[in-house]
Every structure is written in C-alpha cells, then in structure tokens.
Motif scaffolding. Structure first.
Motif, mmCIF file in Angstrom:
data_model
loop_
_atom_site.group_PDB
_atom_site.id
_atom_site.type_symbol
_atom_site.label_atom_id
_atom_site.label_comp_id
_atom_site.label_asym_id
_atom_site.label_seq_id
_atom_site.Cartn_x
_atom_site.Cartn_y
_atom_site.Cartn_z
ATOM 1 N N UNK A 462 -13.834 4.238 11.464
ATOM 2 C CA UNK A 462 -13.187 4.291 10.158
ATOM 3 C C UNK A 462 -13.245 2.920 9.481
ATOM 4 N N UNK A 463 -14.458 2.449 9.127
ATOM 5 C CA UNK A 463 -14.592 1.096 8.581
ATOM 6 C C UNK A 463 -13.843 0.876 7.275
ATOM 7 N N UNK A 464 -13.727 1.912 6.439
ATOM 8 C CA UNK A 464 -13.005 1.732 5.167
ATOM 9 C C UNK A 464 -11.526 1.476 5.408
ATOM 10 N N UNK A 494 2.776 1.582 -3.908
ATOM 11 C CA UNK A 494 2.042 2.754 -4.397
ATOM 12 C C UNK A 494 0.541 2.492 -4.473
ATOM 13 N N UNK A 495 0.150 1.273 -4.794
ATOM 14 C CA UNK A 495 -1.283 0.957 -4.863
ATOM 15 C C UNK A 495 -1.921 1.104 -3.486
ATOM 16 N N UNK A 496 -1.247 0.565 -2.465
ATOM 17 C CA UNK A 496 -1.762 0.654 -1.097
ATOM 18 C C UNK A 496 -1.828 2.123 -0.654
ATOM 19 N N UNK A 497 -0.782 2.886 -0.940
ATOM 20 C CA UNK A 497 -0.752 4.299 -0.534
ATOM 21 C C UNK A 497 -1.851 5.092 -1.240
ATOM 22 N N UNK A 498 -2.119 4.753 -2.497
ATOM 23 C CA UNK A 498 -3.209 5.422 -3.223
ATOM 24 C C UNK A 498 -4.556 5.111 -2.587
ATOM 25 N N UNK A 499 -4.738 3.866 -2.163
ATOM 26 C CA UNK A 499 -5.994 3.484 -1.492
ATOM 27 C C UNK A 499 -6.133 4.220 -0.158
#
Length: 798
Positions: A462-464, A494-499
């Motif tokens: 899971x490199x991403x 929220x930005x991290x969770x969206x990513x």
C-alpha cells in the motif's frame, strides 16, 4: 552498483549481456528479471558473508527456526525496499523502458507454504534480520508447493504449483554442505567398551542438499539465511530397485502436505518431517563445531525453535546424535536437548494435534522410535512417582498411547518453553486443552501474540497509504511500528481523512480491475468491499458468511424495494485436497455467486466474488482495498489469526467473534471501532463440555435460517442435485459443530450496523484511522523481541 541511477543502469546493462549472452535490445522481460535478481543477490553477498562471520566472532547465542512452511511471497520489490534502493532502480529501469511492476509479475510466489503458519514464519525471518538478531530458518525446498487452484464450474481443481519452472534467482545450491538422512533398516545394540552402543543397519539413505536464500533486513547490513533442503538420491545407492528408490527419494521434497488419507501418504509426510529435522540439526551442529569443541554447552549457544508439531522429531534426533554419535549418557543428553528446544503451539483443535501410528513410525524410523519409547518410559515413571496408581493421568499424558505417538506431548515434554500465539489461545491451552501439562510444567507455558511484517503489508502492498503516513508523522514508523499511534492526532483532520478515503478508493479500483479481469464480474467501488480471505476450514465459518449472503438475497427477491448499502462480498481460499467438506463450501460460494450476480433484480446491491488461487501476491492487492475484514471463526478455535492484523493496518474494520487476536484488536481500538458478535470462547467451551445446544431449535424458530438452510437441498439452485446435502446434514443431522446457526442472528444484526455506519463517511474514516494507528502493536518486530528476550536469549548484533 545501486549508488545512483547512472551507476545502476550501467551495471544492469553489462550484467545482462554477461548473464544472458545477448544485447539489451534482444533481451526478454524474463532476462531482465533474472539480471536484476542476480544483481541484488550479488550486492548483498558481502553483507551475507560478514553477517555469518560476525555471529561466529561474537560467539553469542543463535536461534534456528524449524518450520514445514514458509510463505514468502514475491521477493524482488521487498528486497529492493529493504535495501533502500527501490526508487533508484525503478527510475533507472524506467529510463531503459522497463516497468518494475511488470518484472515483478514474472516472479512466482515461492511455493513453500499454505496459510498463516507459513506466512508467520516468513514474517519472523524478516523481523529477525531487520532487528539484527542472529536467527535463521530451516525448511524444505518443495518443488511444487501445495497446489495451484483453479475454479472450474464452481469446483476447486488442483494443478501442480510450478513455482520453480524458471528457477529461483534468490537461492544458492550448496552441495558441499549436503548431509545424509537414514530411513528404514534395523537397529543393533552391542556392548562396546563397557557401554551399550546402537548401530542403525541396512538403512536407505537420502541426501539432503541445502539451497540457501538471503533474508535481507530492512535498511540494515544484517543478512540472515533461510536454508531449504532438497531431497536427492545418494550416489550409487545399494538398492534392489534404483528407479523406485529415486522416485521415493525425490517425492520427499516434491509437494507440501501430500494427501495422507492412506498409509503411503502418511509415510511420506513422516519422511518429510524427519528429513527436515535430521538435515537441519546436522547442519546446526556443524556450524556450532566451528566455535566449540564440546556440545556440553550447546543449549547456552543454540536455541532450536519448532514451529508447530511438524518438526517435533528434532527432540529425538538431537538425542540420537548426542548418544549414538557423541557418546553422551542419557541424562546429560536429555538435559542438553530439553534446554535447547522451544515449541510454539498453533492450535486448540484436537484433530490438528499430530499423532502417528506406531505401525508406520517404528519401521520407518527404528532408532528414533526407540528413543521416543525411552523418553515416554521415563516420563511415565516420573508421573507414577508423583501420583502412584493414577493410571488415567498417565494415559492422558503419555507420549505413546493407544498405538500412536503423540507429537504435541513429545514437544511439551522435550522442550523448555511452550508458547501460544494470542492471549486467549494461551489461556485455553493452560486451562483446558493442555491443563494437565500446565499443572506439571507451569514454568514452561507463556504467550507470544503473533505479529506481521508490517513493512510488506504497508510499504510494499500500500505505497500510497505509506506516503500519506510518512507525510503526516515522518518516516520513523518504518522502523518503529509503535510510532503509528501518532496518527491519532489526525482523527479530526478532515483533509487527512479525505486523503485516506481517496487512497482507499484508488485501491478498490485496482482490485475491481483485477476482479473484472479474472472473473468477468463488474463491481461498484462505492460499495462496501466485505472480504473473507483465508484457508478454507469449517471452524473459520465461511459458511456463516454465505448463509447471510443468501438471506440478503432472499430479502431483495421478496421485496425489491428493500434498501441495502451495496456490498461486494469477496472470498479467497484454498481447501486441502482431501478435505471434502471444505470443497463443498467452495462450490456453494461459487454457486451462490453465479445466481446472485446474474439476477437482474439484485443489480449492484450485492455482488459475490471468489478469487481463485489465493496467495501472498494476491493478498497484497486485496488487503489495501478492503473495507470490512471477516474474522468470524467459532470462538476458541482460531489460535490467533494474522490476516486480521493485515486488514487492520490497511484500515479495514473487523467484524469478528471474540476469538484469537480479535480480542487484543478490540482492546487496542476500543469497542466502538470494531464490530463484534456471537458466542464467547467460554460459552462455546461450556456447550462442548456440558451440551445443551440443539441446532434444530434455531432452524425451526428463525425463518431466515430455515429458508437459507432449506435452499441447500430444495432445488433452489437450478441444476444442482443433492450437491449441498453434506452441508445441510452438518448443520442439522450433526448438530452444527461450529455454532453457525447459533451465531446467525447476532451476525446478521451486526452486519446491519456495519451498513448503517458505512453511510457516515467521516465516521467510517475515523474508525479506519484508529485501526491503522493502533496496528503497530501487531508488528512481528514486537513479537520477535519478546521471543528473543523471553525464550531464545539472543541479542542484537549490528
């Protein structure tokens, strides 16, 4: 050769011409793969030699891990990652017009294992090297491994797993280190110089030839060894039928787990086990002799660890060498042996605890049988002295009883440490399954909860997600998994969770493409990817999952307006070739899939997919794409599980019973970040002990159960005549041994909750993040440190 891109390209082109005898323009992808593999092996050769020299110079303790399985997966990219040169190589190859992904596809998964036992052994080797610990693996170099699984008309078909068809670029054959392993013959006892001496005569000898593979640690100069033994005929054997001897010899290292339904298969399995331990111990003692003249302190410098009961013959084999070849008296040999060998138990299933019929064991291994018999005699005498007249206790604990040799009993008596692989599992061993042994040897029993080589399951698979984690908390987590807990600081970002969600969806699309390519089924990546991938066994309850899918299908058919969060149910599993019932479950899964996937009333609400030939390289694509991890074994039956940990670290949420390591996952993430259901282990064990469960009650009183179970035999599946009657009978006539019907209602309810939770994307991502953050505990680095400190007594040597 890997210092920079230009140097790599120059070395690669030169090596390719030398190795393949052709220009780069004429070379094939296979030539390029072989070239890169040989460069890596050469690159680590100095570190490999220096590692062994460092261990010899230090004169410290080393551990040798004996396992019948090693499920290594593909090694090309993992080795590049561990060496820290993946980006350099990938960029250099790209400039030459070569795709590293395509080269990796050419590598076969090493056919040396089957399931969790073999993958655990591979993870442990990775951690030993990454932690600079002196530890090596010993196994068998199976020519064909278990089998390659094909699904034909819904049925499992087994084909030879030809992983060595194009050779193995990672191995070095060391004929000069070959040893001889004896079978059959007879034992003659003589008095010589005042002591009884045993001679094994008229033996049939097999030559064990080692093939060594480097085990490369993560960003360290430590390179340990996995030594795989190949069975070859001894030169010029004295044998009446040379061709028969040759065939029988080569069959020892031909297949993992040959069918042991008949005596011929049992003999071959026992041969494999003795072949492994005899060759390994001879090799271990040869290495030990380079440092020490006497074997008196062997246990102070060597620990031999047996992974499950398959290598238990290491105990009588070490005794044989000490007594017959080294001249030790019994008491001293026994002291050395039982303080050198440690044992991991991997099961609570009584049918999985190996025992060998004496009529097979004694003629095949006459001297070993004599030693086991003597161990048993002395052990039973010790029991008698403790509790005179308690024949039942002696009968229960004896190593040889009822015309069988009991391997787990031999392992406990002949080792200094016995460990389970999860807290619950170890407690069940101590309190129930092996309680009498625990009362006898309480100091031997301890727990070592399993772990996984998390760098493979994140960095490689899971490199991403790995990049997102590194951007958030820095790179130190790659060496220290406990650092992942810093991700908890991003629970409300929220930005991290969206990513995190975007990465999951990208991984789901990649898996959806594989599903379409392999099965022709088009799946919706917006659906819940609900995954159960593991060995097919009744106690793992793939059947519970399928019956629930049938129930959902029935609801949709009865009420087309029934609203359900779309699901893609994904299965992957091999059934042992002789396991008739498990094969029926595979057929059922595929039959249900065929019916549901082609019913226009269902549409995209449910899809069912069975991915054939489940293996490490396929798992690396499945885990990162999973939303739900199915860990639904009957409580008390799964010793630990490691798939649950791989799902967890990739952000899937567990639906599971309170079994194995699921309990420890729940303790770490909290009850609000896992979906648990069903009977507890104590409740299951109470039913087994006292009775009281009647599966027909649940069949008669729950319409959902009755409808689905009846559909196994009432012609619901067109064109299937009595196909699933054995499954129907197992649930009703045989009273549902694994409590599938008992847990059905609880399972259906928790599945509804999963659907409701999934619709809240922000909440689901928070739960997913919590699981990733807490998964560091399940690193095999942590597990191996515990083994090293508490059992093996080995120290890190940088």
């Amino acid at each position: 050769m890997f210092s920079n891109k230009a140097s790599f390209k120059n070395n690669f082109l030169k090596r390719l011409e030398m190795l393949c005898g052709k220009s780069f323009s004429e070379s094939s992808a296979r030539d390029q793969y072989q070239t890169l593999g040989s460069m890596i092996r050469e690159f680590v050769s100095n570190d490999w030699i220096e590692t062994n020299e460092r261990y010899l110079a230090a004169q410290g303790k080393q551990v040798y891990y004996l396992s019948i399985e090693y499920l290594l997966g593909k090694l090309l990219r993992q080795n590049l990652i561990n060496l820290g040169v993946e980006e350099t190589v990938q960029a250099g190859l790209k400039e030459l017009g070569i795709d590293l992904d395509e080269l990796e596809e050419l590598e076969s998964d090493a056919g040396l294992g089957n399931g969790g036992l073999g993958r655990l052994a591979a993870c442990f080797l990775d951690s030993l090297a990454s932690l600079n610990l002196p530890g090596h693996g010993h196994g068998i170099r199976y020519k064909h491994g278990l089998f390659e699984q094909k699904i034909v008309d819904g049925y499992q078909v087994e084909l030879p797993e030809q992983w060595l068809r194009s050779g193995n670029v990672w191995e070095i054959r060391k004929l000069d280190s070959a040893v001889k392993v004896p079978f059959w013959g007879k034992v003659e006892a003589k008095m010589e110089d005042g002591r009884l001496v045993f001679h094994h005569l008229n033996v049939e000898t097999v030559t064990a030839v080692p093939h060594d593979m480097p085990v490369i640690g993560y960003k360290t100069q430590t390179v340990n060894t996995l030594r795989l033994w190949n069975a070859e005929p001894t030169q010029f054997p004295i044998h009446a039928d040379v061709l028969k001897y040759k065939r029988e010899t080569e069959s020892i290292s031909e297949f993992l787990y040959p069918d042991d339904t008949h005596d011929e298969g049992k003999i071959l399995r026992l041969k494999q086990q003795y072949f492994l331990v005899s060759a390994s111990i001879q090799s271990i003692l040869k290495t030990y002799r380079k440092q020490h003249a006497s074997l008196n302190q062997l246990n102070e410098h060597v620990c031999i660890h047996i992974n499950d009961t398959h290598p238990v013959l290491a105990i009588p084999e070490l005794m044989r060498i000490l007594i017959d070849e080294e001249g030790y008296e019994w008491e001293q040999a026994w002291h050395i042996t039982k303080n050198t060998i440690s044992y991991t138990n991997h099961t609570t299933l009584s049918e999985a605890l190996e025992k060998w019929p004496i009529h097979i064991f004694q003629p095949l291994l006459p001297r070993i049988y004599m030693i086991v018999e003597e161990i048993n005699e002395r052990f039973c005498r010790e029991l008698w002295e403790q509790t005179p007249g308690d024949w039942k206790r002696i009968s229960d604990l004896a190593i040889i009883a009822d015309n069988f040799v009991k391997m787990a009993h031999l392992a406990i008596v002949g080792s200094f440490s016995v460990n389970g692989v999860a807290k619950l599992h170890t407690e069940i061993l101590k309190k129930r399954e092996m309680n009498q042994f625990y009362q006898l040897y309480p100091e031997k029993f301890n727990n070592k909860t399993n772990g996984i080589a998390y760098r493979r399951w994140l960095l490689k698979a899971n490199p991403k997600l790995s990049s997102l984690i590194t951007d958030a908390i820095g790179p130190s987590w790659m060496s220290s998994a406990e650092e992942l807990t810093h991700l908890l600081n991003f629970q409300n970002d929220s930005t991290f969770l969206d990513q995190l969600l975007k990465i999951k969806n990208d991984n789901k699309q990649r898996l959806a493409d594989i599903i379409l390519d392999k099965t022709g089924v088009k799946v919706d990546t917006g659906a819940i990817f609900d995954v159960q991938v593991k060995r097919l066994h009744a106690y793992k309850r793939q059947l519970l999952n399928v019956l629930h899918i049938m129930h959902l299908y029935n609801r949709i058919k009865e009420d087309p307006s029934y609203s359900i969060v779309p699901r893609v149910f994904i299965f992957g599993a091999k059934a042992s070739p002789g396991y008739y019932y498990a094969k029926k479950i595979i057929k059922l899964i595929n039959t249900v899939a065929e019916q549901i996937n082609n019913d226009p009333r269902v549409g995209d609400k449910i899809k069912v997919v069975f991915l054939e030939n489940y293996r490490v390289s396929l798992a690396e694509k499945i885990f990162p794409a999973s939303d739900v991890s199915e860990q639904i074994s009957t409580a008390s039956k799964e010793a630990s599980g490691t798939g649950n940990m791989k799902f967890m670290i990739n952000g899937a949420l567990t639906v599971g019973t309170l079994d194995g390591a699921n309990i420890e996952i729940k303790e770490l993430v909290g009850p609000s970040n896992i979906f648990t259901f069903g009977l507890t282990a104590d409740e299951v064990l109470h039913y087994y002990q006292h009775g009281g469960y009647q599966s027909r009650e649940y069949y008669h009183h729950d319409y959902r159960i009755r409808q689905a179970v009846d559909q196994l035999v009432n012609g619901f599946f067109a064109g299937v005549n009595n196909e699933f009657e054995p499954i129907f009978d197992s649930l009703l006539e045989e009273n549902d041994q694994y409590f599938v019907l008992k847990d059905f209602a609880s399972y259906a309810k928790i599945q509804e909750q999963i659907g409701e939770t999934f619709t809240d994307k922000a909440q689901w991502q928070k739960m997913s993040l919590t699981n990733i953050a807490q998964a560091g505990y399940f690193s095999s680095d942590r597990t191996i440190r515990e083994y090293a400190d508490d059992i093996w007594g080995i120290k890190s040597l940088k």
